[in-house]
Design an enzyme around this catalytic site. Structure first.
Site, short mmCIF file in Angstrom:
data_model
loop_
_atom_site.label_atom_id
_atom_site.label_comp_id
_atom_site.label_asym_id
_atom_site.label_seq_id
_atom_site.Cartn_x
_atom_site.Cartn_y
_atom_site.Cartn_z
N LYS A 117 0.82 -1.21 0.00
CA LYS A 117 0.00 0.00 0.00
C LYS A 117 0.86 1.26 0.00
O LYS A 117 0.51 2.25 -0.63
CB LYS A 117 -0.94 0.03 1.22
CG LYS A 117 -1.86 -1.16 1.32
CD LYS A 117 -3.00 -1.11 0.32
CE LYS A 117 -3.16 -2.44 -0.41
NZ LYS A 117 -3.64 -3.53 0.43
N ARG A 135 -5.88 -8.32 -10.31
CA ARG A 135 -6.53 -9.57 -10.72
C ARG A 135 -7.83 -9.25 -11.44
O ARG A 135 -8.30 -8.11 -11.41
CB ARG A 135 -6.85 -10.40 -9.48
CG ARG A 135 -7.76 -9.64 -8.54
CD ARG A 135 -8.31 -10.46 -7.39
NE ARG A 135 -9.37 -9.72 -6.72
CZ ARG A 135 -9.20 -8.82 -5.76
NH1 ARG A 135 -7.97 -8.55 -5.34
NH2 ARG A 135 -10.21 -8.20 -5.22
#
Ligand code: MV4
Length: 511
Positions: A119, A300
């Protein structure tokens, strides 16, 4: 450079494995399924060209065994692996191991997965791409003192987050300076336990944000386009429940600004294939004054990709396969047109009357909806035992129509057709959400569902049944009972009745 792909190993299970097999078959590609002991009789095993056992039911003994899956791929002669979502899909080491063995991982390069998987590194990449992000730190906090300094700079309330996190784990909202020290150690040790890294950073807390995400597709040649947004604010405990495309709250101008920022981020990270950039959005009640902030990028294919497929008319899995073969996108941004509105309900084997506890087990009876504008992505059948070892999602029910209102009406019609016997499901909850005035007016944010569930609409108008003769009602009730005997039993159970139980019973009698 074109890459030959003739046989694809599907490293997943359930509805997404079936979705991937379908795309492969339409493109003339052979498929290899893998399965755990719990999935011997699963539909993805039935539909693939070949299938190999991995091991016992536990994911760590089966679908998470990267090395074993690679061995199977080599033995079966597969030249590519599609990881689906979950399991190995965001595992950069697995993507790298595929590349080392000359097997194409259908997804982004491992290097891009590594940058975006952290992150803090992703926030640095956002800055490099001039992408707006929530104010706060872009590196891990060394100690409480540094946290104090950063929090004082950005102002309270703040949020502590795990750099390796996602899905709300290791996250702490902090409203006052006095609470920061204990929240810091709690978040850090939770992050260490959950992700093996205690790195935490700070963000300004955004109150009542909307969660809106942009779908991207990039090829090997530096082309990247955005395929509109998905509205994902209807969530419970960081689990999405309803998704839609487009968002009723996003103007053409906001869509373009978010889309262009998402494309800049992807290109700066060397991204290829399908990906999603998540945003927090505030101020959608003040047109022209909306603010969007980068949250994270998912590397994804996502669960909710069908709503994007419905409004773009594109097949995202086929696009992924073509990009993996080294084909150029063949589409420019101006070729992307959004049309109509799509809604997705995630139907789960869980009990809304008992704190949404998973309710796996044997599906005794199944009547699935269909008809105009309805798509259902699932891998269940009457006689299938929903295993307790995995996520209990049964089905993604998608409704498509010209307008949001018509899509909601269509979804209601499809939900009314749906009968799943033997296990508890959240279907009744969707019927109530779709009747809710706030939902219908798109007055939704990330806190909407928990608020709605805390105050069930007991006073919602009920359809009159007075014009139906008594004997017809009796036949209908008998029919309903025989179709969903277990559900019907639950409806007559006595005991501590939640307001939800009362609402659910009325719903059952109405149906
Ligand atoms: C936030 C936030 C408010 N302010 N960050 C939750 C999951 C994680 N991926 C990010 N999350 C949030 N981050 C700041 N600075 C509120 C949430 C949040 C949330 C975000 C998206 C969808 C649902 C959510 C539910 C609660 C909190």
């Amino acid at each position: 450079m074109l890459r030959s792909i003739k046989k694809v190993l599907i490293a997943n299970r359930g509805e997404i494995a079936l979705r991937l097999i379908r795309a492969c078959r339409e493109m003339g590609l052979a498929t290899v399924a893998v399965y755990s002991d719990a999935d011997r009789g699963a539909l993805h095993v039935f539909h693939a060209d070949e299938a190999y056992r991995l091991g016992p039911a536990a994911a760590t003994a089966s679908y998470l065994r990267g090395n074993l899956i690679l061995e199977v791929a080599q033995k079966a002669g597969a030249d590519a692996i599609h990881p689906g979502y979950g399991f190995l899909s965001e595992n950069a080491d697995f993507a790298e191991a595929c590349a080392e063995r000359g097997i194409k991982f259908i997804g982004p390069p491992a290097s891009a997965m590594r940058v975006l998987g952290s992150k803090t590194r992703a926030r640095q990449a956002a800055d490099a791409a001039a992408m707006p992000r929530v104010p706060g730190s872009v590196t891990g906090l060394a100690d409480v003192e540094e946290a104090m300094t950063v929090a004082a700079e950005i102002g309270y309330p703040v949020m502590l987050k795990a750099a390796a996190g996602g899905g709300g784990k290791g996250m702490r909202a902090v409203y006052r300076r006095e609470e920061l020290a204990s929240a810091f150690s709690a978040a850090s040790s939770e992050a260490e336990r959950s992700f093996g890294s205690g790195e935490v950073y700070l963000e300004k807390l955004i109150e009542r944000p909307r969660h809106i995400e942009i779908q991207l597709m990039a090829d090997d040649y530096g082309a990247c386009i955005y395929l509109g947004e998905r509205e994902c604010s209807v969530q419970r405990r960081h689990q999405k429940v309803i998704e839609e495309a487009p968002s009723a709250l996003v103007s053409e101008d906001l869509r373009r600004r978010m889309g262009e920022a998402a494309v800049r981020l992807a290109l700066s990270a060397g991204y290829v294939n399908a990906g999603t950039v998540e945003f927090l959005v505030e101020g959608t009640d003040r047109p022209g004054e909306e603010s969007f902030y980068f949250l994270e990028m998912n590397t994804r294919l996502q669960v909710e990709h069908p709503v994007t497929e419905m409004v773009t008319g594109l097949d995202l899995v086929q696009m992924q396969l073509r990009v993996a073969m080294g084909e150029p996108l063949g589409l420019r941004q101006e070729d992307i047109r959004l049309r109509g509105h799509a809604l997705e309900c995630r139907i789960y084997a869980e009990d809304p009357e008992n704190q949404f506890f998973p309710s796996p087990g044997l599906i005794t009876r199944l009547v699935q909806p269909g008809g105009p504008g309805i798509r259902e992505d699932c891998a269940i059948y009457a006689g299938w035992v929903v295993p307790l070892d995995y996520d209990p999602m049964l089905s993604k029910l998608v409704a498509f129509a010209e307008t949001r209102e018509a899509a909601i009406d269509r979804m209601q019609r499809a939900l009314a057709e749906y009968v799943i016997g033997g296990i508890k499901t959240n279907i009744g909850m969707f019927r109530r959400i779709l009747m809710d005035e706030d939902f219908r007016a798109a007055r939704i944010d990330t806190g909407y569902l928990e608020r709605f569930l805390a105050s069930p609409p007991l006073d919602s108008p009920q359809e009159p049944v007075t014009d139906v003769p008594d004997d017809v009602v009796a036949i209908a009730v008998a029919w309903f009972t025989s179709l969903a005997e277990k559900d019907a039993v639950a409806l007559t159970e006595v005991g501590a009745e939640s307001r939800w139980a009362i609402a659910a019973r009325r719903e059952g009698l109405r149906g």
